[in-house]
Design a protein around this motif. Structure first.
Motif, mmCIF file in Angstrom:
data_model
loop_
_atom_site.group_PDB
_atom_site.id
_atom_site.type_symbol
_atom_site.label_atom_id
_atom_site.label_comp_id
_atom_site.label_asym_id
_atom_site.label_seq_id
_atom_site.Cartn_x
_atom_site.Cartn_y
_atom_site.Cartn_z
ATOM 1 N N GLY A 19 0.820 -1.201 0.000
ATOM 2 C CA GLY A 19 0.000 0.000 0.000
ATOM 3 C C GLY A 19 0.855 1.252 0.000
ATOM 4 O O GLY A 19 1.998 1.260 0.487
ATOM 5 N N GLN A 20 0.302 2.340 -0.526
ATOM 6 C CA GLN A 20 1.060 3.580 -0.712
ATOM 7 C C GLN A 20 1.698 4.086 0.579
ATOM 8 O O GLN A 20 2.828 4.570 0.585
ATOM 9 C CB GLN A 20 0.138 4.654 -1.286
ATOM 10 N N ALA A 21 0.993 3.965 1.684
ATOM 11 C CA ALA A 21 1.506 4.473 2.960
ATOM 12 C C ALA A 21 2.746 3.735 3.424
ATOM 13 O O ALA A 21 3.510 4.246 4.253
ATOM 14 C CB ALA A 21 0.422 4.393 4.032
ATOM 15 N N GLN A 22 2.981 2.530 2.870
ATOM 16 C CA GLN A 22 4.111 1.701 3.284
ATOM 17 C C GLN A 22 5.266 1.751 2.273
ATOM 18 O O GLN A 22 6.107 0.865 2.260
ATOM 19 C CB GLN A 22 3.652 0.256 3.466
ATOM 20 N N TYR A 23 5.300 2.815 1.455
ATOM 21 C CA TYR A 23 6.299 2.879 0.382
ATOM 22 C C TYR A 23 7.737 2.821 0.901
ATOM 23 O O TYR A 23 8.639 2.336 0.219
ATOM 24 C CB TYR A 23 6.094 4.140 -0.463
ATOM 25 N N ALA A 24 7.985 3.320 2.105
ATOM 26 C CA ALA A 24 9.347 3.359 2.649
ATOM 27 C C ALA A 24 9.659 2.164 3.554
ATOM 28 O O ALA A 24 10.655 2.166 4.262
ATOM 29 C CB ALA A 24 9.553 4.654 3.424
ATOM 30 N N ARG A 25 8.854 1.144 3.500
ATOM 31 C CA ARG A 25 8.986 0.019 4.422
ATOM 32 C C ARG A 25 10.353 -0.659 4.340
ATOM 33 O O ARG A 25 10.873 -1.142 5.362
ATOM 34 C CB ARG A 25 7.880 -0.998 4.134
ATOM 35 N N LEU A 26 10.936 -0.722 3.155
ATOM 36 C CA LEU A 26 12.225 -1.397 2.989
ATOM 37 C C LEU A 26 13.417 -0.453 3.088
ATOM 38 O O LEU A 26 14.571 -0.894 3.039
ATOM 39 C CB LEU A 26 12.263 -2.129 1.642
ATOM 40 N N ASP A 27 13.159 0.849 3.229
ATOM 41 C CA ASP A 27 14.257 1.819 3.303
ATOM 42 C C ASP A 27 15.276 1.500 4.394
ATOM 43 O O ASP A 27 16.496 1.653 4.178
ATOM 44 C CB ASP A 27 13.707 3.233 3.522
ATOM 45 N N PRO A 28 14.851 1.067 5.599
ATOM 46 C CA PRO A 28 15.840 0.778 6.646
ATOM 47 C C PRO A 28 16.797 -0.359 6.286
ATOM 48 O O PRO A 28 17.865 -0.489 6.914
ATOM 49 C CB PRO A 28 14.968 0.390 7.854
ATOM 50 N N LEU A 29 16.438 -1.164 5.297
ATOM 51 C CA LEU A 29 17.297 -2.281 4.898
ATOM 52 C C LEU A 29 18.314 -1.894 3.827
ATOM 53 O O LEU A 29 19.242 -2.662 3.549
ATOM 54 C CB LEU A 29 16.448 -3.449 4.376
ATOM 55 N N THR A 30 18.141 -0.724 3.207
ATOM 56 C CA THR A 30 19.023 -0.346 2.105
ATOM 57 C C THR A 30 20.303 0.319 2.603
ATOM 58 O O THR A 30 20.295 1.053 3.585
ATOM 59 C CB THR A 30 18.318 0.609 1.122
ATOM 60 N N ILE A 31 21.390 0.035 1.899
ATOM 61 C CA ILE A 31 22.672 0.677 2.175
ATOM 62 C C ILE A 31 23.304 1.085 0.848
ATOM 63 O O ILE A 31 23.044 0.470 -0.187
ATOM 64 C CB ILE A 31 23.650 -0.241 2.945
ATOM 65 N N THR A 32 24.099 2.123 0.882
ATOM 66 C CA THR A 32 24.800 2.574 -0.318
ATOM 67 C C THR A 32 26.078 1.774 -0.505
ATOM 68 O O THR A 32 26.910 1.686 0.412
ATOM 69 C CB THR A 32 25.147 4.067 -0.214
ATOM 70 N N LEU A 33 26.230 1.199 -1.694
ATOM 71 C CA LEU A 33 27.417 0.402 -1.996
ATOM 72 C C LEU A 33 27.617 0.399 -3.512
ATOM 73 O O LEU A 33 26.655 0.160 -4.257
ATOM 74 C CB LEU A 33 27.234 -1.035 -1.494
ATOM 75 N N PRO A 34 28.825 0.661 -3.990
ATOM 76 C CA PRO A 34 29.073 0.596 -5.435
ATOM 77 C C PRO A 34 28.767 -0.803 -5.970
ATOM 78 O O PRO A 34 28.966 -1.802 -5.271
ATOM 79 C CB PRO A 34 30.571 0.927 -5.549
ATOM 80 N N HIS A 35 28.295 -0.865 -7.185
ATOM 81 C CA HIS A 35 27.895 -2.142 -7.764
ATOM 82 C C HIS A 35 28.986 -3.224 -7.715
ATOM 83 O O HIS A 35 28.682 -4.374 -7.380
ATOM 84 C CB HIS A 35 27.432 -1.947 -9.209
ATOM 85 N N PRO A 36 30.248 -2.919 -8.027
ATOM 86 C CA PRO A 36 31.273 -3.979 -7.969
ATOM 87 C C PRO A 36 31.418 -4.569 -6.565
ATOM 88 O O PRO A 36 31.533 -5.792 -6.409
ATOM 89 C CB PRO A 36 32.555 -3.255 -8.402
ATOM 90 N N ASP A 37 31.393 -3.715 -5.545
ATOM 91 C CA ASP A 37 31.528 -4.199 -4.169
ATOM 92 C C ASP A 37 30.305 -5.005 -3.749
ATOM 93 O O ASP A 37 30.419 -6.019 -3.044
ATOM 94 C CB ASP A 37 31.726 -3.020 -3.206
#
Length: 336
Positions: free
Chosen positions: A163-181
Motif C-alpha cells: 500500500g502507498q503508505a508503506q512505500y518506505a517500508r524497505l528503506d531501513p534495509l538499504t545501504i549505499t554500496l558501489p555495484h562492484p563491491d
C-alpha cells in the motif's frame, strides 16, 4: 614589411586560437559510474566523439576528461561542487535536483537519455522469494539510498506490495554500496549484504553464481522499458556553452548508433576500458544486445518515477510533462 607582418601574425595566432573559445569553455569533465549503463560515455571517450563534433562546430582543441565515481550521491556532489559538466545518473537524481533548482540560476536538467536498461534485485538467501520475505538484519545494496533508480523503484515495489503508505517500508534495509563491491558481497556471502539491486553486468555475474536468484525486475514495477540513465547538466552551462553542448549531444547520438550497430566492438571497448576479466567479448556483446535494452538518447517512461516521488512527497514540484526536465535537444524527440 613582409617579415614584420609575418611576426605579427605569429604573435596573433594564440589569440586567434583562444577566440574560438572566447565565449565557451575549452575543457569539460564527464562523469559516469560503474557498469554497462555507462557504455555511451566509454564509446565517446574511445572514439573521441566529442572532439570530433566540437571540431565540426569550430571548437577545435576542446579537451575532455572522463572520470568514474562510485555512487549517485558522489555524482550529484560533483555537479553541485562544479567538478563536472556532464554526468550520467538516474531519473530520480535528476528529478531531485530539478525540484531544488528549477527557476533559479543553477537550474539542473538532463541533456537527454543515455539508455533504457532493466535492473534486477538479486538475493543470496533461498527463502527470499519476493520483497515480502526480506527481514530485519537483511541489507539491500543500492547505488544511493533514497535517490537512485534502484532505491526509488524499491519504494514503488513496496507501495505496490503493502500500500502507498508503506512505500518506505524497505528503506531501513538499504545501504549505499558501489555495484562492484555489492556483487562481490552477494557472491561471496562475506558480509551482511543479502540483496543487491544492481545493473548489468554485475547482476548477470550474481545470477550465474550458485545460490543467487532474482527477486524482482525493475520493468515489472515500472510497467515496461524505462530510461535507466540520463545525462545531467546545468541549464546555465548550456546557455553559456551552446556549441559545446551540441557537440556532446551529437557525440551521444553517434555513440548510441555505434553500440546498436556493432555490439561486439562495443563489448571489446567495455572490457578494455573497465579491465573486465569475468566475461568474454561474446558474453558482454550478448548483454549489450539484450532486447530489454534501448541504446538511445530518447527518454522513455521518465515520468513514472517523477509522479511517484511527487505523490509520496519526495518532490515538492511536479513538472507538467517530461520535457520540463530536459534540455531543448531532447524536447524535440518522441519521448515520454
Amino acid at each position: 614589411m613582409r617579415r614584420r607582418e609575418f611576426c605579427l601574425g605569429m604573435v596573433a595566432m594564440p589569440a586567434l586560437a583562444r577566440s574560438a573559445f572566447a565565449d565557451e569553455v575549452s575543457a569539460i569533465t564527464l562523469i559516469s559510474q560503474h557498469g554497462l549503463p555507462y557504455l555511451p560515455l566509454m564509446m565517446m571517450e574511445e572514439h573521441r566523439l566529442v572532439e570530433k563534433h566540437a571540431g565540426g562546430l569550430g571548437l577545435s582543441g576542446l579537451k575532455t576528461d572522463y572520470r568514474r565515481l562510485g555512487g549517485t550521491q558522489s555524482l550529484v556532489d560533483a555537479l553541485i561542487g562544479g567538478q563536472m559538466h556532464f554526468g550520467i545518473t538516474g531519473v530520480p537524481g535528476l528529478a531531485t535536483l530539478w525540484d531544488k533548482t528549477a527557476g533559479t540560476p543553477n537550474e539542473v536538467r538532463a541533456l537527454c537519455a543515455a539508455q533504457a536498461m532493466p535492473f534486477i534485485l538479486t538475493c543470496n538467501r533461498p527463502e527470499v522469494k519476493s520483497i515480502r520475505d526480506f527481514r530485519e538484519g537483511d541489507k539491500i545494496a543500492v547505488p544511493g539510498i533514497k535517490n537512485s533508480n534502484q532505491a526509488i523503484c524499491l519504494q514503488m515495489a513496496a507501495a505496490k506490495e503493502w500500500g502507498q503508505a508503506q512505500y518506505a517500508r524497505l528503506d531501513p534495509l538499504t545501504i549505499t554500496l558501489p555495484h562492484p563491491d555489492a556483487a562481490i558481497a552477494i557472491i561471496a556471502r562475506s558480509t551482511e549484504v543479502t540483496g543487491h539491486y544492481g545493473v548489468a553486468p554485475f547482476q548477470n555475474y550474481e545470477l550465474a553464481a550458485p545460490g543467487v536468484h532474482a527477486v524482482l525486475k525493475s520493468y515489472d514495477t515500472l510497467g515496461g522499458q524505462t530510461t535507466n540513465g540520463v545525462v545531467l547538466m546545468s541549464k546555465k552551462f548550456r546557455d553559456s556553452n551552446p556549441k559545446v553542448t551540441s557537440a556532446v549531444y551529437a557525440a551521444l547520438v553517434e555513440a548510441s548508433e555505434i553500440i546498436n550497430r556493432d555490439p561486439r566492438h562495443s563489448a571489446e571497448i567495455y572490457i578494455r576500458m573497465t579491465g573486465e576479466k569475468r566475461s568474454g567479448i561474446d558474453e558482454v556483446a550478448k548483454m549489450i544486445s539484450d532486447p530489454d535494452n534501448a541504446w538511445s538518447t530518447t527518454p522513455q517512461n521518465a515520468m513514472r518515477y517523477v509522479e511517484f516521488m511527487h505523490k509520496v512527497g519526495t518532490l515538492k514540484k511536479l513538472p507538467g510533462d517530461w520535457k520540463e526536465l530536459f534540455m531543448p535537444e531532447a524536447q524535440a524527440l518522441a519521448g515520454s
